[in-house]
Design a protein around this motif. Structure first.
Motif, short mmCIF file in Angstrom:
data_model
loop_
_atom_site.label_atom_id
_atom_site.label_comp_id
_atom_site.label_asym_id
_atom_site.label_seq_id
_atom_site.Cartn_x
_atom_site.Cartn_y
_atom_site.Cartn_z
N GLU A 197 0.81 -1.21 0.00
CA GLU A 197 0.00 0.00 0.00
C GLU A 197 0.85 1.26 0.00
OE1 GLU A 197 -2.31 -0.58 3.47
OE2 GLU A 197 -3.50 -2.17 2.55
N MET A 198 2.06 1.14 0.54
CA MET A 198 2.85 2.35 0.71
C MET A 198 3.97 2.48 -0.32
SD MET A 198 3.09 1.89 4.78
CE MET A 198 3.51 3.49 5.40
N VAL A 199 4.50 1.36 -0.77
CA VAL A 199 5.68 1.42 -1.62
C VAL A 199 5.40 0.79 -2.97
CG1 VAL A 199 8.12 0.87 -1.78
CG2 VAL A 199 7.08 1.15 0.46
N ASP A 200 5.85 1.44 -4.00
CA ASP A 200 5.78 0.88 -5.33
C ASP A 200 7.19 0.39 -5.69
OD1 ASP A 200 5.62 0.25 -7.93
OD2 ASP A 200 4.99 2.23 -8.64
N PRO A 201 7.35 -0.92 -5.88
CA PRO A 201 8.70 -1.47 -6.11
C PRO A 201 9.43 -0.79 -7.28
CG PRO A 201 7.09 -3.23 -5.91
CD PRO A 201 6.32 -1.97 -5.89
N SER A 202 8.69 -0.27 -8.23
CA SER A 202 9.36 0.35 -9.37
C SER A 202 10.00 1.67 -8.96
CB SER A 202 8.37 0.57 -10.50
OG SER A 202 7.44 1.55 -10.12
N GLU A 203 9.68 2.16 -7.73
CA GLU A 203 10.30 3.40 -7.25
C GLU A 203 11.50 3.12 -6.37
OE1 GLU A 203 7.30 5.63 -5.34
OE2 GLU A 203 6.26 6.09 -7.22
N VAL A 204 11.86 1.84 -6.26
CA VAL A 204 13.04 1.50 -5.46
C VAL A 204 13.93 0.63 -6.33
CG1 VAL A 204 13.83 0.62 -3.25
CG2 VAL A 204 11.53 1.49 -3.45
N LYS A 205 14.54 1.26 -7.31
CA LYS A 205 15.30 0.49 -8.30
C LYS A 205 16.79 0.77 -8.26
CE LYS A 205 12.45 -2.16 -10.45
NZ LYS A 205 12.49 -3.52 -9.90
N ASP A 206 17.17 1.93 -7.78
CA ASP A 206 18.59 2.25 -7.69
C ASP A 206 18.79 3.28 -6.58
OD1 ASP A 206 17.58 4.56 -8.77
OD2 ASP A 206 18.20 4.06 -10.81
N LEU A 207 20.01 3.72 -6.42
CA LEU A 207 20.34 4.63 -5.32
C LEU A 207 19.45 5.86 -5.32
CD1 LEU A 207 22.13 5.41 -2.96
CD2 LEU A 207 23.75 6.37 -4.58
N ASP A 208 19.28 6.46 -6.51
CA ASP A 208 18.51 7.69 -6.62
C ASP A 208 17.08 7.52 -6.14
OD1 ASP A 208 20.10 9.67 -7.30
OD2 ASP A 208 19.42 9.86 -9.41
N SER A 209 16.41 6.53 -6.75
CA SER A 209 15.00 6.34 -6.41
C SER A 209 14.86 5.87 -4.97
CB SER A 209 14.36 5.34 -7.37
OG SER A 209 15.12 4.16 -7.42
N PHE A 210 15.82 5.08 -4.51
CA PHE A 210 15.81 4.60 -3.12
C PHE A 210 15.86 5.78 -2.15
CE2 PHE A 210 18.34 3.06 0.57
CZ PHE A 210 17.52 2.05 1.01
N SER A 211 16.82 6.70 -2.40
CA SER A 211 16.96 7.86 -1.52
C SER A 211 15.71 8.72 -1.56
CB SER A 211 18.15 8.72 -1.92
OG SER A 211 19.27 7.92 -2.11
N LYS A 212 15.18 8.89 -2.78
CA LYS A 212 14.00 9.75 -2.92
C LYS A 212 12.83 9.18 -2.14
CE LYS A 212 14.72 12.41 -7.09
NZ LYS A 212 15.36 11.71 -8.23
N THR A 213 12.65 7.85 -2.24
CA THR A 213 11.56 7.21 -1.52
C THR A 213 11.70 7.44 -0.03
OG1 THR A 213 11.59 5.54 -3.24
CG2 THR A 213 10.30 5.04 -1.28
N LEU A 214 12.93 7.24 0.48
CA LEU A 214 13.13 7.43 1.91
C LEU A 214 12.85 8.87 2.31
CD1 LEU A 214 16.31 5.35 2.81
CD2 LEU A 214 13.93 4.67 2.84
#
Lengths: 423, 291
Positions: free
Chosen positions: A160-177
């Protein structure tokens, strides 16, 4: 008069002897108490066995299955409480004082190597014949351990909270956090236990090396440095992102980590399929959660390995070994035993004669990954013995506690403690 | 004849104790010294290699050991002071004619009946969760934060718990000492016009010296050897900042598997504790007075 005196002497002498006798009696009964209490019924009952194992999650279920075992076969077994992080040291103390358990668990790799003189050679036993290829614990060509099952880890996330396609590399990972931090939600939780703090997460950069065993070997010899390896440099950046955007992992314990995740206060946790047993207490998470790879350097694979292995204490007496064999045979071949492994323990079986049961969503993900081959090996089995608890965890504590320590300095610290530990 | 009989009784009563003492203290002690000259990983099947004094040389180069020694000394100094000051204060309080003195005695002594491990876990909860909560709700997060995550405060936290545990015990010893002081002396001093402070410093404290000798000895050796509270509160963390002597030895032997080196540390540890406590006993014994 004289006679009376003599009588007294005899009396006191007798008392002394009685005392000595009791003392010796005490001593001997104490040393044998752990292995005694056998068949008083007079039937063909096997000796009582003891089981000691490291997985906290299955302790209760193991106790239940042992009860069933006693009901079905009449043989007795006792489960010694699990020790979690302290398992290795406790096991060593028990074994070296000759009060070892009949069956215990051991991790593949350096841990098994350390205790190899205690293993019973199972090569000719019935139950090892069904172990899936390359899954048995072997030392010097002999099969000494049966795998618990397969397990895997990565990022457990709430759909419900996380879309796996938004956690694909360092950039998107940091942005999600960062996004979660702004919303007041903890984006990713690690926890203070050594393996959950650093042991598992650091496995990824190791496993991404072309030949991880060779890399560890070189690291032990001081020929390479983590701070000079590309994957680790990226790992440091990931750790920096974690440090700046999420709650300090040292404030979090395994149970609070999973509790906060279950109640929606945390969006992701770095955990494995074993953690589902903790989530279950909070309700049915059916399709609400998933397991995705830790996206280090674009990694798209889950880490999968043998959870742990059942081994039999080869230094126990023949009766005890016989009873221990009977138990393992029952566990891996009887219907009750097999169903316990997949349904109660929720293990993904590593035996050819056991079908995967009704898997929870996390185990399902691991099982799928195993079938499609999209897996990373558990390189941390080949780390120098005990290094995660003794050296890497304190270094990680320092990193998370000191405000100005950067990921780069953390890597240098890791190099430094590794060099000391592998001496 | 009489003499022989006495000897026999003597043997009868001392033998059990001697037997136990030899098997559980003397023999392990000698084995321990022997192991300190050996390189071995603690697993019986693996070889023991004689290395002479290597272990002793190595341990003085072990930074972690040296810093753990320093933590232990800091801890011991703080703990001995706080335990004895508090224990003495408690004992003075409960020997007054207050109504609550019997209840107070029980309450002060109670923590001593709880095992160090359980006690540590209770306080771990207080220092991490309760303090965190207090800090959030009162805004005093300069005082109320997770003490166990700060290298300095984690050590203070252990001092507090140790004090809480042991102060009640020393109180009992001080009470016994206080009750041994004859009333005539105190009354005579009163008649001579000595005020409360003078009576305390000139009469009570000097006559309490035997109790001081015992209490200081107990707390000094107890604080040096602390392990259970240390284990349950911090496990030596954060980043080994609260790893005391005993825990360092345990980790050397069981976590790193250096049995010989760990034993060498234990021998040094014994010498240090013996030196400190003996010096203390000699010093305080000298100051004991007769009336």
């Amino acid at each position: 008069m004289r006679k009376g005196k003599k009588g007294k002497h005899v009396l006191s002498l007798l008392t002394v002897m009685a005392l000595i006798a009791t003392l010796i009696g005490c001593g001997s009964s104490e040393s044998s108490s752990s292995s005694s209490s056998t068949d008083s019924a007079g039937q063909e009952k096997l000796k009582k066995i003891t089981i000691f194992q490291s997985k906290v999650e299955i302790t209760e279920k193991l106790e239940n299955v042992v009860k069933k075992y006693t009901e079905e076969t009449g043989n007795e077994a006792e489960v010694w409480g699990a020790a979690g992080d302290n398992y290795g040291t406790q096991l060593q103390m028990k074994l070296t004082s000759n009060q070892g358990p009949s069956i215990f668990s051991i991790g593949t790799g350096t841990e098994a190597e350390k205790f190899k003189s205690y293993f019973y050679d199972m090569s000719n036993e019935e139950y090892v014949k069904n172990i899936a290829p390359n899954m048995a614990l072997e030392i010097n060509g002999k099969i000494v351990g049966v795998p618990y099952g397969v397990e895997g880890y990565g990022l457990v996330y709430s759909k419900e909270m996380v879309d796996p396609s938004e956690v694909k590399d360092l950039d998107s990972f940091s942005k999600t956090l960062e996004k979660f931090k702004a919303e007041g939600i903890n984006g990713l939780a690690l926890s203070q236990e050594g393996y959950f703090l650093i042991g598992h997460i650091i496995n990824t950069p190791f496993a991404l090396q072309p030949d991880y065993q060779d890399y560890i070997e070189k690291l032990n010899n001081g020929e390479v440095k983590m701070s000079e390896t590309k994957e680790f440099q990226e790992f440091a950046k990931f750790m920096d992102a974690i440090k700046s955007y999420v709650k300090n992992p040292l404030e979090i314990k395994y149970d609070t980590q999973m509790g906060d995740f279950a109640t929606g206060k945390t969006a992701m946790v770095h955990q494995g399929n074993w953690s589902y047993s903790m989530l279950k207490d909070y309700g049915d998470f059916g399709s609400k959660i998933g397991l995705m790879p830790f996206p280090l350097a674009g990694n798209d694979k889950l880490t999968v390995g043998v959870a742990s292995n059942w081994v039999i204490n080869g230094t126990a007496d023949a009766d005890e070994i016989k009873a221990a064999n009977a138990f393992l045979d029952w566990l891996f071949n009887s219907e009750t035993g097999k169903s316990t492994i997949v349904n109660d323990f929720q293990f993904i079986p590593a035996m050819t004669n056991i079908e995967a049961g009704d898997l929870d969503p996390l185990s399902e993900a691991v099982y799928e990954a195993t079938k499609s081959g999209k897996t990373l090996p558990t390189a941390n089995n080949y780390f120098p013995a005990g290094i995660i608890m003794n050296d890497l965890a304190p270094a990680a504590q320092e990193y998370f506690l000191s405000k100005d320590m950067t990921g780069e300095q953390f890597l240098q610290k890791l190099d430094e403690v590794w060099a000391k530990a592998s001496k | 004849m009489k003499k022989r009989k006495d000897k026999l009784w003597f043997v009868l009563f001392t033998f059990p104790l001697l037997f136990i003492f030899t098997t559980v203290v003397i023999m392990p002690f000698i084995f321990g010294i022997a192991y300190s000259f050996v390189k071995w990983d603690g697993i019986p099947a693996n070889p023991k290699v004689f290395v002479g004094l290597d272990n002793f040389i190595q341990l003085f180069k072990d930074e972690r050991f040296l810093s753990s020694a320093w933590h232990t000394v800091k801890f011991t100094v703080m703990a001995v002071i706080s335990v004895n000051v508090l224990g003495l204060a408690f004992s003075l309080f409960v020997t007054t004619k207050l109504r609550v003195r019997n209840v107070a005695r029980t309450l002060f002594f109670m923590p001593n009946l709880i095992g160090g491990l359980i006690l540590g876990y209770i306080w771990q909860f207080i220092f991490t969760d309760v303090f965190g909560y207090l800090g959030q709700s009162t805004g005093l997060d300069g005082i109320f934060f997770n003490w166990l995550l700060d290298p300095q405060y984690a050590l203070y936290a252990i001092v507090i718990v140790f004090t809480w545990q042991v102060a009640g015990y020393t109180m009992i010893i001080y009470i016994a000492g206080l009750q041994g002081i004859p009333d005539e002396l105190v009354e005579a001093a009163k008649v001579d016009g000595a005020n409360v402070w003078h009576r305390l410093t000139k009469i009570t404290l000097p006559l309490l010296m035997p109790a001081f000798t015992i209490c200081l000895f107990l707390t000094l050796s107890g604080a040096f050897k602390i392990y259970d509270v240390n284990l349950s509160m911090t496990r030596g963390g954060p980043n080994n900042a609260t790893e005391m002597f005993a825990m360092n030895i345990y980790n050397e032997i069981f976590a790193y598997g250096n049995y010989g080196l760990g034993q060498a540390k234990a021998v040094i540890f014994f010498l240090v504790v013996a030196a400190f406590t003996l010096t203390q006993v000699v010093m305080t014994k000298k100051r004991e007075v007769q009336y």
